[in-house]
Design a protein around this motif. Structure first.
Motif, mmCIF file in Angstrom:
data_model
loop_
_atom_site.group_PDB
_atom_site.id
_atom_site.type_symbol
_atom_site.label_atom_id
_atom_site.label_comp_id
_atom_site.label_asym_id
_atom_site.label_seq_id
_atom_site.Cartn_x
_atom_site.Cartn_y
_atom_site.Cartn_z
ATOM 1 N N ASP A 224 3.300 5.803 2.085
ATOM 2 C CA ASP A 224 2.464 5.162 1.071
ATOM 3 C C ASP A 224 3.243 4.153 0.229
ATOM 4 O O ASP A 224 2.653 3.508 -0.657
ATOM 5 C CB ASP A 224 1.854 6.216 0.148
ATOM 6 C CG ASP A 224 0.770 7.025 0.846
ATOM 7 O OD1 ASP A 224 -0.202 6.415 1.331
ATOM 8 O OD2 ASP A 224 0.910 8.259 0.928
ATOM 9 N N ASP A 226 4.581 0.817 -0.914
ATOM 10 C CA ASP A 226 4.099 -0.561 -0.736
ATOM 11 C C ASP A 226 4.874 -1.447 -1.697
ATOM 12 O O ASP A 226 4.719 -1.328 -2.916
ATOM 13 C CB ASP A 226 2.595 -0.615 -1.031
ATOM 14 C CG ASP A 226 1.979 -1.989 -0.772
ATOM 15 O OD1 ASP A 226 2.738 -2.987 -0.737
ATOM 16 O OD2 ASP A 226 0.746 -2.065 -0.633
ATOM 17 N N SER A 228 4.544 -4.390 -2.557
ATOM 18 C CA SER A 228 3.724 -5.252 -3.420
ATOM 19 C C SER A 228 3.209 -4.492 -4.638
ATOM 20 O O SER A 228 2.806 -5.095 -5.630
ATOM 21 C CB SER A 228 2.542 -5.822 -2.638
ATOM 22 O OG SER A 228 1.636 -4.797 -2.251
#
Length: 402
Positions: A224, A226, A228
């Motif tokens: 999970d 990320d 960004s």
């Protein structure tokens, strides 16, 4: 009183003959409720058999990983539901529904001695996947009384686990099992279920905890993550800091500094990772972090107690971290899933090498990460998991160490 799935399972249990019956599946799906009530009906059945055979005190096994787990998962629930309060003898046994119930602890091989030397008319094994296999099989062998039956429950584990291999996948018609999903528990609110689903990390945690599947842990551990979302340039004000330490020499050693804001979000704000450095070098780095962030607690790998002692003797508050691998990994994964853990962009270059390459060991018979690309991530886990458990919260540093 019961969900449709629970009624379906109880209807089968109460109206068919069987030898071993297992309930397995998602957390909070209603398995233990079924087995707790089955425990009572089985004791009544055993009492009837004993009356027919002229046995004054038939025996039955109540098993769990420890006395605490039996109390919390079974006996406390029976008290809450039926007001039952056992009166223990000096051996920890008690009489219920006219049957002597013997407690057996399955978490360690030492529990074997409590399961030997008597004939039981049945057994209830709570949290069976956590049981020592030898103890579990000894319990079954003890159940040689007339028409004895065994019930067990478990959350899912690795599909290569002996419980799945020998009992769930067993085609003998007298060995049965029932699977549960989180959605089977219709007493839980839709809001609660959706919140649990959204907060559960993808991969093996979601497959097991939500879907109730016996799946192999594979692929990236922190799937999970990320960049960004979780990598940031500007840090908020922090209310406190703490640190994690993974000792190293040939492989990377690491110190991580974790900050916490006033919303209880966590941030990897600073740190270092390097190879071929002696303890003097690590002491100097820790003192630099102490100068910058104050008298913070360092949660360190206990594998090098002489290094932990050296830090403390140098005035650096250092405690042994809780190194529980799966529980710690799950906590970190959950924080990423819930967007409660962030990384300062570029803070420790080694971290960004590890986060995508830290993977589960393929085709393993148990859940374990590959011992590669795990140095900064181990330090991160030590810090966050130990801090969450409150380890070292009452420790004070005195002149000259502890």
């Amino acid at each position: 009183m019961y969900t449709p799935r629970q009624l379906e399972v109880l209807s089968y249990i109460w109206n068919h003959d069987w030898f071993i019956c297992g309930l397995h599946g998602a957390k909070r799906a209603g398995k233990t409720v079924v087995n707790n009530d089955t425990f009572i009906t089985e004791l009544d059945r055993v009492r009837s058999i004993a009356d027919r055979l002229g046995i004054d005190e038939p025996m039955y096994i109540l098993a769990g990983t420890s006395s605490t787990s039996i109390q919390n998962n079974v006996l406390q629930e029976l008290y809450n539901k039926y007001g039952f309060e056992p009166k223990y003898d000096k051996h920890g046994s008690f009489t219920f529904r006219g049957v002597k119930v013997v407690q057996v602890y399955t978490g360690l091989i030492s529990g074997l001695k409590r399961a030997r030397g008597f004939t039981s008319f049945g057994a209830y094994v709570n949290e069976a996947s956590l049981a020592n296999e030898v103890v579990f099989k000894e319990i079954i062998s003890r159940c040689s009384g007339t028409d004895a039956r065994i019930v067990w429950d478990s959350n899912p584990d690795n599909p290569n686990h002996w419980l799945n291999r020998d009992y769930i996948n067993n085609k003998d018609k007298m060995i049965i099992d029932f699977a549960f999903k989180l959605d089977d528990n219709t007493f839980l609110s839709k809001r609660y279920i959706e919140n649990i689903k959204s907060a559960t990390p993808n991969g093996k945690f979601y497959d097991r905890d939500i879907l109730g599947l016996w799946t192999i842990a594979e692929g990236a551990i922190y799937s999970d993550y990320d960049k960004s979302i979780h990598e940031i340039d500007i840090l908020p004000d922090m209310v406190r800091y703490f640190a994690g330490v993974d000792w190293g020499y040939d492989h990377y050693g690491s110190i991580v500094i974790i900050g916490e804001d006033n919303q209880e979000n966590l941030y990897l704000v600073d740190g270092i990772a390097d190879q071929y450095k002696e303890i003097d070098w690590w002491v100097n780095r820790a003192k630099e972090f102490k100068e910058k962030y104050g008298d913070i607690t360092f949660y360190a790998d206990s594998a090098r107690p002489e290094h932990v002692d050296r830090f403390n003797n140098e005035g650096i508050v250092t405690v042994n971290a809780n190194k529980a691998v799966i529980a710690g990994i799950e906590m970190i994964a959950k924080l990423f899933k819930e967007n409660k853990l962030y990384i300062k962009r570029g803070v420790i270059p080694r971290f960004f090498d590890e986060i995508y390459q830290y993977k589960w060991k393929p085709n393993s018979t148990k859940d374990e990460p590959l011992k590669e690309f795990d140095d900064v991530l181990d330090a991160l886990r030590y810090a966050i998991y130990s801090n969450a458990l409150g380890i070292g919260s009452k420790i004070k540093l005195f002149k000259g160490g502890f």
